[in-house]
Scaffold this motif. Sequence first.
Motif, short mmCIF file in Angstrom:
data_model
loop_
_atom_site.label_atom_id
_atom_site.label_comp_id
_atom_site.label_asym_id
_atom_site.label_seq_id
_atom_site.Cartn_x
_atom_site.Cartn_y
_atom_site.Cartn_z
N GLY A 22 0.82 -1.20 0.00
CA GLY A 22 0.00 0.00 0.00
C GLY A 22 0.86 1.25 0.00
N PRO A 57 -3.77 1.12 -2.66
CA PRO A 57 -2.84 0.06 -3.02
C PRO A 57 -1.98 0.43 -4.20
CG PRO A 57 -5.03 -0.43 -3.84
CD PRO A 57 -5.16 0.82 -3.02
N LEU A 58 -0.83 -0.17 -4.23
CA LEU A 58 0.04 -0.04 -5.40
C LEU A 58 -0.49 -0.97 -6.48
CD1 LEU A 58 2.78 0.93 -6.64
CD2 LEU A 58 3.78 -1.11 -5.63
N VAL A 59 -0.78 -0.44 -7.63
CA VAL A 59 -1.29 -1.30 -8.71
C VAL A 59 -0.34 -1.23 -9.89
CG1 VAL A 59 -3.69 -1.11 -7.98
CG2 VAL A 59 -2.75 0.56 -9.58
#
Lengths: 332, 332
Positions: A22, A57-59
């Motif tokens: 995140g 979140p990291l996407v």
Amino acid sequence: MTTAEEIQRHAEGALSNPSAVGLVAVIIAATDGEPRALTVQVGSQAKGRSDGLPAGPLVPEHPTLERGLRAWVERQTHQRLGYVEQLYTFGDRDRQGDDAGGLHSLSVAYLALVREVRTGGLAEASWRNWYRYLPWEDWREGRPESLGEIETKLLAWAEQATDPKLRRRREDRLGLTFGLCGGAWNEERVLERYELLFEAGLIPEAQGQCGEASESDLAITGQPMALDHRRVLATAIGRLRGKIKYRPVVFELMPPTFTLFQLQRTVEALSGTNLHKQNFRRLVAQQGLVEETDDVTSGATGRPARLVRFRREVLLERPAPGFRLRPARRPA
Amino acid sequence: MTTAEEIQRHAEGALSNPSAVGLVAVIIAATDGEPRALTVQVGSQAKGRSDGLPAGPLVPEHPTLERGLRAWVERQTHQRLGYVEQLYTFGDRDRQGDDAGGLHSLSVAYLALVREVRTGGLAEASWRNWYRYLPWEDWREGRPESLGEIETKLLAWAEQATDPKLRRRREDRLGLTFGLCGGAWNEERVLERYELLFEAGLIPEAQGQCGEASESDLAITGQPMALDHRRVLATAIGRLRGKIKYRPVVFELMPPTFTLFQLQRTVEALSGTNLHKQNFRRLVAQQGLVEETDDVTSGATGRPARLVRFRREVLLERPAPGFRLRPARRPA
DNA sequence: CGGCACAATGCTCAGATTGAGCATAAGTGA
DNA sequence: TCACTTATGCTCAATCTGAGCATTGTGCCG
């Protein structure tokens, strides 16, 4: 397996053991001499809402961590970010809240400094005085009232330890962080103080309570935040307090032109202490951090002050100094 | 979707978009007045081997990031870690090497300081002078020879820019980091210097070459490392050089007792500069960082030196100072 | 309009901190 | 014993700091 093979399998190994990552942002501004953090409302009607930091979140669409962060923040708060630096990666399994079934939950936290406070945008995003969450950190009006009660409780906590070594250790930490037992207050140890309070059970988040605090708790141990966001905020404040001493980052928070006293008020707001006025301006002048404009303030009472602007060139100069903070000894 | 909902889905979102997370360690020791990093051999016979830092994936068995790191390091190098601090999380998609099919590849890097150098253990782990990888950072013998050639190439790179603004920007950065164009050398800007060289195409890793460098390259731009490990090392050195000035971390590298001159040599090794001997000992004495033992050195030439030990108590004292480094102006 | 309150700005001064170097002490090897 | 080497002690001028007093412009109030 040899070391070489092991390292070779690094990527593959990681692939089969992925983690949830995140991004969290501590976005700071300073207006009217108060330090503020941008917060959003987290949670649902059912579970209860609480203040939190912008996060997401990291996407895979994010090309870099920092770009991912900017995207999330702009989406959640309509605030564009200028100065951004990585703060810390929080990854302990023991973070309360989301233990995601065998997966690690990492949070990469960033510190951002912004100039203007546009309250426009989503109603759910709002600027809050950061001392609302960490009231014991504000020494501008002298030693905070609430510290008396905090100290009592902390000392009791240290006493609780039956093992004498542990007790000694706790007392040492109290001296180091809160200035008890003959220690001095160091305004940079914000995180250490928070963690000590957390361990001592004075922080409601430790029991999973993040909502609205009672009137009295709010005044003493401050307003809770969602998840471990208060810890993240404490980390950010500590880092910023350290950084202003050796890098000219305060100017990221100032408008294009300002008076030396406004600058001083901002530095004081961040560091939570008061400074000696004449010496502060001597310091700023000597270091060549600002240049005069032709304008002066008007309207207010007292002699008008000259407006100055940040000398961008200092970013290219030698030691690129910040402020060494010498608190003005306040008359009792 | 509202902001609140968005944040609420944070964990779930992250779960469906997991990332590969790795741990990397920069393990530093200082023996015989040289700063060393612990390296391992990475790669295979076929692809070619190169020096790398101890690393491994984060797996669910690790309770915390730091514990995971310690586990990997002990397994790969048989070295136990004492002082450990988080360094930086590298997460750019553009890291060369492993673009893992849509997944991010994060590396959480740690800095560790250790006392003894036990070369025992795996043959593949070995201590290397860190200036082998960043030779331009060592100014103890005066300005490094190789900087002449580096500057020429950097200036040429700045010239290459056709856009005058870009050129100006590049020149500014050269001044800021390498002290060109009238700037001064700041020993803390290790990472910025490395990244500048990287952008200018002087770092073989940029083209994916991490193996053995030619004799001449080695002397000028240093020995490459696997992946972006040289960047990680540069980050660590910069951080450490900054930190010794305000925290007594050097002592993590010293044996239980040592002479003031050994201490000075260690600080010099880390900072890459020389210090004025008498003033250094005055500083150490004033700050009360050490206490005398009853022993003195013997056997070496010259007057025997008193052995001292670190005063652990200073960790509990007020500002817990480090060393302010004033380089001794060396006689031409 | 003169005086007052107020904030900005200018200036002083003693004490502490630095940068640099000279001088002396205490070993070793010839 | 002397020559040499490193450790350690001490001085001194320049600068930096912490603290406070003094002066200068403004708006405001009789």
